[in-house]
Design an enzyme around this catalytic site. Sequence first.
Site, mmCIF file in Angstrom:
data_model
loop_
_atom_site.group_PDB
_atom_site.id
_atom_site.type_symbol
_atom_site.label_atom_id
_atom_site.label_comp_id
_atom_site.label_asym_id
_atom_site.label_seq_id
_atom_site.Cartn_x
_atom_site.Cartn_y
_atom_site.Cartn_z
ATOM 1 N N LYS A 78 0.847 -1.335 -0.028
ATOM 2 C CA LYS A 78 0.084 -0.021 0.196
ATOM 3 C C LYS A 78 0.970 1.394 0.029
ATOM 4 O O LYS A 78 1.575 1.639 0.978
ATOM 5 C CB LYS A 78 -0.914 0.051 1.310
ATOM 6 N N GLY A 97 -5.202 3.567 -1.229
ATOM 7 C CA GLY A 97 -6.265 3.790 -0.662
ATOM 8 C C GLY A 97 -5.702 4.722 0.740
ATOM 9 O O GLY A 97 -4.306 4.696 0.828
ATOM 10 N N GLY A 129 -4.430 5.580 4.636
ATOM 11 C CA GLY A 129 -3.914 4.880 5.609
ATOM 12 C C GLY A 129 -4.837 4.145 6.525
ATOM 13 O O GLY A 129 -4.974 3.223 6.879
ATOM 14 N N PRO A 130 -5.569 5.243 7.043
ATOM 15 C CA PRO A 130 -6.665 4.694 8.119
ATOM 16 C C PRO A 130 -7.660 3.473 7.709
ATOM 17 O O PRO A 130 -8.403 3.007 8.490
ATOM 18 C CB PRO A 130 -7.357 6.082 8.522
ATOM 19 N N VAL A 182 -7.329 1.546 4.300
ATOM 20 C CA VAL A 182 -6.665 0.264 3.765
ATOM 21 C C VAL A 182 -5.185 -0.001 4.606
ATOM 22 O O VAL A 182 -5.228 -1.312 4.670
ATOM 23 C CB VAL A 182 -6.296 0.631 2.246
ATOM 24 N N GLY A 183 -4.746 0.849 4.817
ATOM 25 C CA GLY A 183 -3.324 0.513 5.708
ATOM 26 C C GLY A 183 -3.940 -0.433 7.212
ATOM 27 O O GLY A 183 -3.261 -1.124 7.516
ATOM 28 N N GLU A 239 10.235 2.114 10.110
ATOM 29 C CA GLU A 239 11.177 3.209 9.827
ATOM 30 C C GLU A 239 10.528 4.600 9.828
ATOM 31 O O GLU A 239 9.535 4.650 9.105
ATOM 32 C CB GLU A 239 11.725 2.927 8.361
ATOM 33 N N CYS A 284 13.773 11.557 6.067
ATOM 34 C CA CYS A 284 13.703 11.226 7.260
ATOM 35 C C CYS A 284 14.937 11.553 8.148
ATOM 36 O O CYS A 284 15.051 11.652 9.169
ATOM 37 C CB CYS A 284 13.277 9.906 7.692
ATOM 38 N N GLU A 323 9.710 16.723 14.007
ATOM 39 C CA GLU A 323 10.316 16.748 12.513
ATOM 40 C C GLU A 323 9.412 17.580 11.797
ATOM 41 O O GLU A 323 8.273 17.462 11.573
ATOM 42 C CB GLU A 323 10.015 15.136 12.121
HETATM 43 P P1 NDP Z 1 2.036 9.018 7.426
HETATM 44 O O1 NDP Z 1 2.783 8.068 8.329
HETATM 45 O O2 NDP Z 1 0.730 9.295 7.521
HETATM 46 O O3 NDP Z 1 2.064 7.969 6.027
HETATM 47 C C1 NDP Z 1 2.931 6.818 5.413
HETATM 48 C C2 NDP Z 1 2.108 5.636 5.207
HETATM 49 O O4 NDP Z 1 1.231 5.090 6.140
HETATM 50 C C3 NDP Z 1 1.228 6.101 4.076
HETATM 51 O O5 NDP Z 1 1.189 5.094 3.104
HETATM 52 C C4 NDP Z 1 0.109 6.633 4.701
HETATM 53 O O6 NDP Z 1 -1.278 6.398 4.129
HETATM 54 C C5 NDP Z 1 0.045 5.137 5.912
HETATM 55 N N1 NDP Z 1 -0.961 5.618 6.873
HETATM 56 C C6 NDP Z 1 -1.290 6.707 7.601
HETATM 57 N N2 NDP Z 1 -2.106 6.438 8.426
HETATM 58 C C7 NDP Z 1 -2.078 5.175 8.881
HETATM 59 C C8 NDP Z 1 -2.675 4.405 9.629
HETATM 60 N N3 NDP Z 1 -3.601 4.643 10.638
HETATM 61 N N4 NDP Z 1 -2.574 2.972 9.556
HETATM 62 C C9 NDP Z 1 -1.812 2.242 8.361
HETATM 63 N N5 NDP Z 1 -1.103 3.268 7.553
HETATM 64 C C10 NDP Z 1 -1.242 4.529 7.803
HETATM 65 O O7 NDP Z 1 2.903 10.154 6.730
HETATM 66 P P2 NDP Z 1 2.606 11.346 5.903
HETATM 67 O O8 NDP Z 1 2.878 10.910 4.361
HETATM 68 O O9 NDP Z 1 1.293 11.883 6.538
HETATM 69 O O10 NDP Z 1 3.586 12.311 6.282
HETATM 70 C C11 NDP Z 1 3.599 13.001 7.603
HETATM 71 C C12 NDP Z 1 4.877 13.109 8.320
HETATM 72 O O11 NDP Z 1 5.476 11.896 8.495
HETATM 73 C C13 NDP Z 1 5.902 13.778 7.349
HETATM 74 O O12 NDP Z 1 5.725 15.119 7.673
HETATM 75 C C14 NDP Z 1 6.921 13.247 8.162
HETATM 76 O O13 NDP Z 1 7.357 13.885 9.537
HETATM 77 C C15 NDP Z 1 6.719 11.934 8.452
HETATM 78 N N6 NDP Z 1 7.369 11.041 7.583
HETATM 79 C C16 NDP Z 1 8.423 10.407 8.008
HETATM 80 C C17 NDP Z 1 9.087 9.408 6.805
HETATM 81 C C18 NDP Z 1 10.192 8.844 7.000
HETATM 82 O O14 NDP Z 1 10.878 8.141 5.912
HETATM 83 N N7 NDP Z 1 10.600 8.700 8.291
HETATM 84 C C19 NDP Z 1 8.124 9.251 5.432
HETATM 85 C C20 NDP Z 1 7.085 10.084 5.317
HETATM 86 C C21 NDP Z 1 6.731 10.901 6.341
HETATM 87 P P3 NDP Z 1 -1.768 7.524 3.049
HETATM 88 O O15 NDP Z 1 -1.791 7.124 1.618
HETATM 89 O O16 NDP Z 1 -3.271 7.759 3.580
HETATM 90 O O17 NDP Z 1 -0.972 8.915 3.380
#
Ligand code: NDP
Length: 474
Positions: A171, A202, A204-205, A207-208, A246, A280, A380
């Site tokens: 996903k 889809g 995250g909340p 499909v994830g 990660e 990150c 962050e």
């Molecule tokens: P998220 O953690 O929200 O997204 C990462 C992935 O997780 C996406 O595929 C997301 O789906 C999914 N996801 C979100 N919520 C859930 C859940 N409840 N259950 C399962 N899966 C979920 O990060 P964002 O993309 O919103 O970014 C927000 C912040 O996260 C950034 O500003 C940064 O601080 C941090 N970040 C850190 C990263 C790293 O490499 N360490 C990478 C990206 C972000 P969806 O498609 O809906 O977003």
Amino acid sequence: MTVIRDAFYIGGEWVAPSTAEVLEVTSSGTGELYATVPAGTAEDAARAVAAAAAAFPAWSVTSPKERGEFLQRVSEKLAERADDLAVTIAHEVGMPLMLAKGIQVGLPTMNFADQAQRIQEYVWEEEIGNSVVVREPVGVVVAITPWNYPLHQIALKVAPALAAGCTVVLKPSEVAPINAFALADIFHELGLPKGVFNLVTGVGPVVGEALAGDPRVDMVSFTGSTRAGKRVMHLAADGVKRVALELGGKSANVILEDADVAKAVADGVFKCFLNSGQTCSALTRMVVPRSRLAEVEEIAVATAEGFAPGDPISGSSLLGPLVSATQLERVRGYIRRGVDEGARLLCGGVEPVEGLGGGYYVAPTVFTDVRNDMTIAQEEIFGPVLSIIPYDSEDEALEIANDSAYGLAGGVWAGTDERAFEFARKIRAGQIEINGGAFNVLAPFGGYKQSGVGREVGTFGLEEFLEVKAIQRP
Ligand code: NDP
């Protein structure tokens, strides 16, 4: 022209989603609609897991040679399509095209080839006394990935998982999903057995969470925010699933008194601003001797001025826009907070960048006189925002470096490599570069503390997807 992807890749076929709802993907440089993908449901997630579970028995017993040949061909296809993929990711993420090709496409291409080769040499069985210890694939893997290095983060999970003999449901981020469809196209063209790799999109909340909680899943490998990572870990706990996380970082770049300050600051600014700060492991806290603060500030501002934002597709700048309108607002919110809490803004800020249309641009921003307890030093930001934090003694510098909920990466600059190395040993983080040491694409990557659980890349990355079984001979 809008890219339209309207099917999921499940069980070796492109299949219709359970609803007609779509998610819109914008082009970061213009703010215009770039693509649409299906907004999946829990039902779609369950279909994908069923396909992966059905494919596991046959794929898990294929030979490393067979799996390696396949992964090698994936790498070759990615290389053939590097130009198109780089354009896709430059639209989705906003990383300038000239950097996107080498980093956003080059790294995943290399990673598939590396895992292909690695499993040929890997010791799958060893004898300990009367036991034969064998390594076996962990099972059905769910990979949930973010948008900042989208294909790279997919490759860091999918390549070793398939190499290990696992089957996968991916996903990707809703913000940058088109590169994932391109990867599924490659798997399909190469004839990967049905169900070994499955793709659903889809939010995250929906499909994830459905994927992370599905009882047929053996492991969840997640990259993204610490907030969502914690949620995934809770969901996986019910099934005692293996979890690899990660997560975020707030990495310190410690410059010691006897360092080459000019070199250290210029390098540090670049490593904070790469991918508009949406990395990150970005070195976002520059920890410097107070005695050299004025000099550091001057070099940091001069370096930042070289990062005037530009269009990621047609421009020649090293700094593109942020990924989305949401991130733009978020980053501006942090900049305001920095000013409110008393940090001194040296350059950049919340003003819109002139002349670049509707994209999500932020001027390169440098704060000084930052205290480590300020929000901009603890959270962050994921934008081109550097915090310069002065210290009065090396003990204090170390305390500042380690005073963080995170522990992903860091940097140390000193007069000699030995001194920098000794200081690096004391930092609680998973990756530290000393005196500008280059990023090693084969070194284990992952975090201490709330930066995550487990390591990606190379043999460490492969072993995340393996179970260990001891069989005792009489
Ligand atoms: P998220 O953690 O929200 O997204 C990462 C992935 O997780 C996406 O595929 C997301 O789906 C999914 N996801 C979100 N919520 C859930 C859940 N409840 N259950 C399962 N899966 C979920 O990060 P964002 O993309 O919103 O970014 C927000 C912040 O996260 C950034 O500003 C940064 O601080 C941090 N970040 C850190 C990263 C790293 O490499 N360490 C990478 C990206 C972000 P969806 O498609 O809906 O977003």
